[in-house]
Scaffold this motif. Structure first.
Motif, PDB file in Angstrom:
ATOM      1  N   THR A 178      25.635 -15.373  10.763  1.00 57.61           N
ATOM      2  CA  THR A 178      25.265 -16.787  10.850  1.00 57.61           C
ATOM      3  C   THR A 178      26.480 -17.670  10.616  1.00 57.61           C
ATOM      4  O   THR A 178      27.475 -17.253  10.004  1.00 57.61           O
ATOM      5  CB  THR A 178      24.187 -17.152   9.815  1.00 57.61           C
ATOM      6  OG1 THR A 178      24.756 -17.090   8.489  1.00 57.61           O
ATOM      7  CG2 THR A 178      23.000 -16.202   9.901  1.00 57.61           C
ATOM      8  N   GLY A 179      26.372 -18.897  11.093  1.00 52.51           N
ATOM      9  CA  GLY A 179      27.444 -19.851  10.880  1.00 52.51           C
ATOM     10  C   GLY A 179      27.630 -20.183   9.410  1.00 52.51           C
ATOM     11  O   GLY A 179      28.751 -20.447   8.964  1.00 52.51           O
ATOM     12  N   VAL A 180      26.529 -20.164   8.649  1.00 49.55           N
ATOM     13  CA  VAL A 180      26.617 -20.445   7.214  1.00 49.55           C
ATOM     14  C   VAL A 180      27.451 -19.383   6.517  1.00 49.55           C
ATOM     15  O   VAL A 180      28.307 -19.699   5.676  1.00 49.55           O
ATOM     16  CB  VAL A 180      25.209 -20.533   6.586  1.00 49.55           C
ATOM     17  CG1 VAL A 180      25.310 -20.627   5.068  1.00 49.55           C
ATOM     18  CG2 VAL A 180      24.443 -21.725   7.140  1.00 49.55           C
ATOM     19  N   GLN A 181      27.223 -18.125   6.855  1.00 49.31           N
ATOM     20  CA  GLN A 181      27.985 -17.044   6.224  1.00 49.31           C
ATOM     21  C   GLN A 181      29.473 -17.159   6.556  1.00 49.31           C
ATOM     22  O   GLN A 181      30.325 -17.003   5.668  1.00 49.31           O
ATOM     23  CB  GLN A 181      27.431 -15.699   6.669  1.00 49.31           C
ATOM     24  CG  GLN A 181      26.051 -15.398   6.114  1.00 49.31           C
ATOM     25  CD  GLN A 181      25.435 -14.134   6.705  1.00 49.31           C
ATOM     26  OE1 GLN A 181      25.811 -13.697   7.801  1.00 49.31           O
ATOM     27  NE2 GLN A 181      24.483 -13.551   5.993  1.00 49.31           N
ATOM     28  N   TRP A 182      29.794 -17.434   7.815  1.00 50.62           N
ATOM     29  CA  TRP A 182      31.194 -17.610   8.182  1.00 50.62           C
ATOM     30  C   TRP A 182      31.793 -18.831   7.480  1.00 50.62           C
ATOM     31  O   TRP A 182      32.951 -18.813   7.050  1.00 50.62           O
ATOM     32  CB  TRP A 182      31.339 -17.761   9.697  1.00 50.62           C
ATOM     33  CG  TRP A 182      31.244 -16.473  10.446  1.00 50.62           C
ATOM     34  CD1 TRP A 182      30.230 -16.061  11.261  1.00 50.62           C
ATOM     35  CD2 TRP A 182      32.215 -15.412  10.451  1.00 50.62           C
ATOM     36  NE1 TRP A 182      30.498 -14.802  11.787  1.00 50.62           N
ATOM     37  CE2 TRP A 182      31.706 -14.395  11.300  1.00 50.62           C
ATOM     38  CE3 TRP A 182      33.444 -15.221   9.820  1.00 50.62           C
ATOM     39  CZ2 TRP A 182      32.401 -13.205  11.532  1.00 50.62           C
ATOM     40  CZ3 TRP A 182      34.135 -14.031  10.055  1.00 50.62           C
ATOM     41  CH2 TRP A 182      33.612 -13.045  10.901  1.00 50.62           C
ATOM     42  N   GLY A 183      31.003 -19.891   7.368  1.00 46.31           N
ATOM     43  CA  GLY A 183      31.482 -21.083   6.687  1.00 46.31           C
ATOM     44  C   GLY A 183      31.763 -20.842   5.217  1.00 46.31           C
ATOM     45  O   GLY A 183      32.763 -21.332   4.673  1.00 46.31           O
ATOM     46  N   VAL A 184      30.872 -20.081   4.557  1.00 45.74           N
ATOM     47  CA  VAL A 184      31.079 -19.744   3.152  1.00 45.74           C
ATOM     48  C   VAL A 184      32.353 -18.921   2.989  1.00 45.74           C
ATOM     49  O   VAL A 184      33.164 -19.167   2.084  1.00 45.74           O
ATOM     50  CB  VAL A 184      29.860 -18.981   2.589  1.00 45.74           C
ATOM     51  CG1 VAL A 184      30.183 -18.370   1.231  1.00 45.74           C
ATOM     52  CG2 VAL A 184      28.664 -19.921   2.468  1.00 45.74           C
ATOM     53  N   LEU A 185      32.548 -17.948   3.884  1.00 42.40           N
ATOM     54  CA  LEU A 185      33.766 -17.126   3.816  1.00 42.40           C
ATOM     55  C   LEU A 185      35.015 -17.980   4.035  1.00 42.40           C
ATOM     56  O   LEU A 185      36.041 -17.768   3.365  1.00 42.40           O
ATOM     57  CB  LEU A 185      33.702 -16.007   4.851  1.00 42.40           C
ATOM     58  CG  LEU A 185      32.835 -14.792   4.501  1.00 42.40           C
ATOM     59  CD1 LEU A 185      32.780 -13.824   5.672  1.00 42.40           C
ATOM     60  CD2 LEU A 185      33.380 -14.088   3.262  1.00 42.40           C
ATOM     61  N   ALA A 186      34.935 -18.922   4.958  1.00 37.86           N
ATOM     62  CA  ALA A 186      36.086 -19.785   5.217  1.00 37.86           C
ATOM     63  C   ALA A 186      36.416 -20.629   3.988  1.00 37.86           C
ATOM     64  O   ALA A 186      37.583 -20.769   3.603  1.00 37.86           O
ATOM     65  CB  ALA A 186      35.806 -20.681   6.424  1.00 37.86           C
ATOM     66  N   TRP A 187      35.387 -21.185   3.368  1.00 35.14           N
ATOM     67  CA  TRP A 187      35.595 -21.984   2.158  1.00 35.14           C
ATOM     68  C   TRP A 187      36.190 -21.132   1.036  1.00 35.14           C
ATOM     69  O   TRP A 187      37.161 -21.527   0.378  1.00 35.14           O
ATOM     70  CB  TRP A 187      34.277 -22.602   1.711  1.00 35.14           C
ATOM     71  CG  TRP A 187      34.322 -23.154   0.321  1.00 35.14           C
ATOM     72  CD1 TRP A 187      33.937 -22.532  -0.833  1.00 35.14           C
ATOM     73  CD2 TRP A 187      34.814 -24.439  -0.092  1.00 35.14           C
ATOM     74  NE1 TRP A 187      34.140 -23.331  -1.923  1.00 35.14           N
ATOM     75  CE2 TRP A 187      34.682 -24.508  -1.508  1.00 35.14           C
ATOM     76  CE3 TRP A 187      35.341 -25.533   0.589  1.00 35.14           C
ATOM     77  CZ2 TRP A 187      35.058 -25.629  -2.224  1.00 35.14           C
ATOM     78  CZ3 TRP A 187      35.727 -26.657  -0.142  1.00 35.14           C
ATOM     79  CH2 TRP A 187      35.575 -26.693  -1.526  1.00 35.14           C
ATOM     80  N   LEU A 188      35.602 -19.960   0.827  1.00 37.58           N
ATOM     81  CA  LEU A 188      36.072 -19.093  -0.248  1.00 37.58           C
ATOM     82  C   LEU A 188      37.499 -18.619  -0.002  1.00 37.58           C
ATOM     83  O   LEU A 188      38.290 -18.490  -0.938  1.00 37.58           O
ATOM     84  CB  LEU A 188      35.137 -17.889  -0.389  1.00 37.58           C
ATOM     85  CG  LEU A 188      33.712 -18.186  -0.874  1.00 37.58           C
ATOM     86  CD1 LEU A 188      32.861 -16.919  -0.834  1.00 37.58           C
ATOM     87  CD2 LEU A 188      33.726 -18.763  -2.282  1.00 37.58           C
ATOM     88  N   GLY A 189      37.837 -18.351   1.258  1.00 42.70           N
ATOM     89  CA  GLY A 189      39.169 -17.848   1.560  1.00 42.70           C
ATOM     90  C   GLY A 189      40.244 -18.913   1.519  1.00 42.70           C
ATOM     91  O   GLY A 189      41.276 -18.761   0.851  1.00 42.70           O
ATOM     92  N   LEU A 190      40.008 -20.023   2.220  1.00 43.93           N
ATOM     93  CA  LEU A 190      41.029 -21.062   2.338  1.00 43.93           C
ATOM     94  C   LEU A 190      41.171 -21.895   1.071  1.00 43.93           C
ATOM     95  O   LEU A 190      42.288 -22.228   0.665  1.00 43.93           O
ATOM     96  CB  LEU A 190      40.694 -21.980   3.513  1.00 43.93           C
ATOM     97  CG  LEU A 190      40.718 -21.336   4.901  1.00 43.93           C
ATOM     98  CD1 LEU A 190      40.170 -22.305   5.943  1.00 43.93           C
ATOM     99  CD2 LEU A 190      42.126 -20.884   5.272  1.00 43.93           C
ATOM    100  N   VAL A 191      40.039 -22.214   0.436  1.00 37.56           N
ATOM    101  CA  VAL A 191      40.074 -23.133  -0.702  1.00 37.56           C
ATOM    102  C   VAL A 191      40.002 -22.392  -2.033  1.00 37.56           C
ATOM    103  O   VAL A 191      40.914 -22.472  -2.857  1.00 37.56           O
ATOM    104  CB  VAL A 191      38.932 -24.165  -0.595  1.00 37.56           C
ATOM    105  CG1 VAL A 191      38.997 -25.147  -1.756  1.00 37.56           C
ATOM    106  CG2 VAL A 191      39.000 -24.906   0.729  1.00 37.56           C
ATOM    107  N   ALA A 192      38.894 -21.661  -2.266  1.00 44.14           N
ATOM    108  CA  ALA A 192      38.708 -21.009  -3.563  1.00 44.14           C
ATOM    109  C   ALA A 192      39.784 -19.970  -3.837  1.00 44.14           C
ATOM    110  O   ALA A 192      40.294 -19.866  -4.963  1.00 44.14           O
ATOM    111  CB  ALA A 192      37.319 -20.371  -3.621  1.00 44.14           C
TER     112      ALA A 192
END
Length: 289
Positions: free
Chosen positions: A201-215
Motif C-alpha cells: 500500500t501507499g501508506v506502508q511505502w510512505g511510512v518507510l520513506a518517513w522512517l528512512g529519510l527523516v527518523a
C-alpha cells in the motif's frame, strides 16, 4: 541538548508507525534495508572520504553496523512478539547498558546494576502477569539486544568523536555510519528476508520513506551529534525520555484499549529500578568528589 529533545519528539511516533503499519505486514528485514538505504542516500552526497583515515572510516562503519544495522534487526523482530507499549517500556534498560559498558571499559564492576535489572524484570512480569508465554520473554530478550546495540553505538561514537578535530564537519563523514549499517542490512535481507512480504500500500511505502529519510537519516545524525555535546548523565536521561513520549503517542492515538492500570503498575516498577540506579550513581559520584 536541543538536538536530543528534537529527535526524541521525532522518534516518539516511530514505535507506533512500525507497530501499526509494518509489523506482521511487511518483511522486517526489508523494512530495515529500506530505512538504512534511504538514510544512506541522505548523507552520501556530502561524503568526503579524504577527511578520515582508514581506521576512522572502519570505526565509524562498525558503529553504524551495530547501532543501526544490528539494532534494527532486533528492534523490528520485537514488534512481532510484543505490543508497542511493551517494546517502549523495555527500552528503559538502555542507560543500564551504557553504564555497564563504561564499567567494562574501565575494568570496574557495580553489583547494584544486577539489583536494578532484577527489579525491572519484575516490572515486566507485572505487565503480563496472566498468560506469560515464551514469545513474551523472547520479545523481552530481543528488545534487550536492540538496547545493547544502541548503547554500544552511543558510547562508541562519543569516544570516536573525541579523536576527530572539532573543525571537521560531521555531516561530511557520517555516510560511513550508514554504509556500515548497509553492510548488515543488505546480506540480512538477502539471506533471511521474505520477498513475498513487501509493502503493498501507499501508506506502508510512505511510512518507510518517513522512517528512512527523516527518523533514521536526520534522526541518528542529530542524536549522535547531540550525544557528543552533553555529559553521560544527560544522555541517559534523554534515552529514557523517549519512553513516555512514545507511550503518550501510542496510547492516545492507536492503543486506547490498553490495560492501563497493569501497564502503569509494571511501568512504575521499571521506572523505580531506573531511579534506584540514578540514586546509586549520584551517591558514587558524591563519594568520589
Amino acid at each position: 541538548m536541543g538536538y536530543l529533545i528534537g529527535v526524541t519528539a521525532l522518534w516518539a511516533f516511530s514505535f507506533s508507525l512500525i507497530g501499526v503499519y509494518l509489523a506482521g505486514q511487511v518483511d522486517s528485514y526489508f523494512a530495515v534495508l529500506v530505512r538504512v538505504a534511504l538514510a544512506t542516500l541522505v548523507f552520501l552526497p556530502f561524503l568526503r572520504p579524504a577527511l578520515l583515515r582508514g581506521r576512522q572510516r572502519l570505526a565509524l562503519m562498525a558503529l553504524g553496523a551495530v547501532q543501526l544495522g544490528i539494532m534494527y534487526i532486533f528492534f523490528y523482530q520485537s514488534f512481532l512478539l510484543l505490543t508497542v507499549p511493551e517494546v517502549l517500556l523495555f527500552t528503559i534498560f538502555t542507560p543500564f547498558y551504557v553504564a555497564l559498558l563504561d564499567d567494562a571499559l574501565f575494568k570496574r564492576f557495580t553489583p547494584i546494576y544486577l539489583v536494578t535489572a532484577a527489579l525491572a524484570v519484575l516490572g515486566a512480569a507485572v505487565i503480563r502477569y496472566e498468560g506469560i508465554a515464551g514469545e513474551f520473554w523472547l520479545g523481552f530478550l530481543v528488545v534487550q539486544g536492540a538496547n545493547l546495540c544502541f548503547a554500544l553505538g552511543q558510547v562508541g561514537y562519543r569516544r570516536l568523536s573525541v579523536t576527530l578535530p572539532d573543525s571537521l564537519p560531521r555531516y561530511s563523514v557520517f555516510a560511513w555510519f550508514y554504509l556500515g549499517a548497509m553492510a548488515v542490512a543488505l546480506p540480512a535481507f538477502a539471506l533471511l528476508g521474505n520477498a513475498a512480504a513487501l509493502p503493498t500500500t501507499g501508506v506502508q511505502w510512505g511510512v518507510l520513506a518517513w522512517l528512512g529519510l527523516v527518523a533514521s537519516g536526520l534522526g541518528y545524525y542529530l542524536w549522535n551529534l547531540g550525544a557528543t555535546r552533553v555529559d553521560a548523565g544527560a544522555l541517559a536521561i534523554m534515552n529514557n525520555a523517549l519512553i513516555p513520549a512514545g507511550l503518550v503517542v501510542n496510547l492516545v492515538i492507536w492503543n486506547r484499549d490498553a490495560d492501563l492500570p497493569r501497564l502503569a503498575l509494571g511501568g512504575a516498577i521499571i521506572v523505580a529500578s531506573l531511579l534506584l540506579d540514578e540514586w546509586w550513581l549520584r551517591r558514587r559520584v558524591a563519594a568520589t568528589a
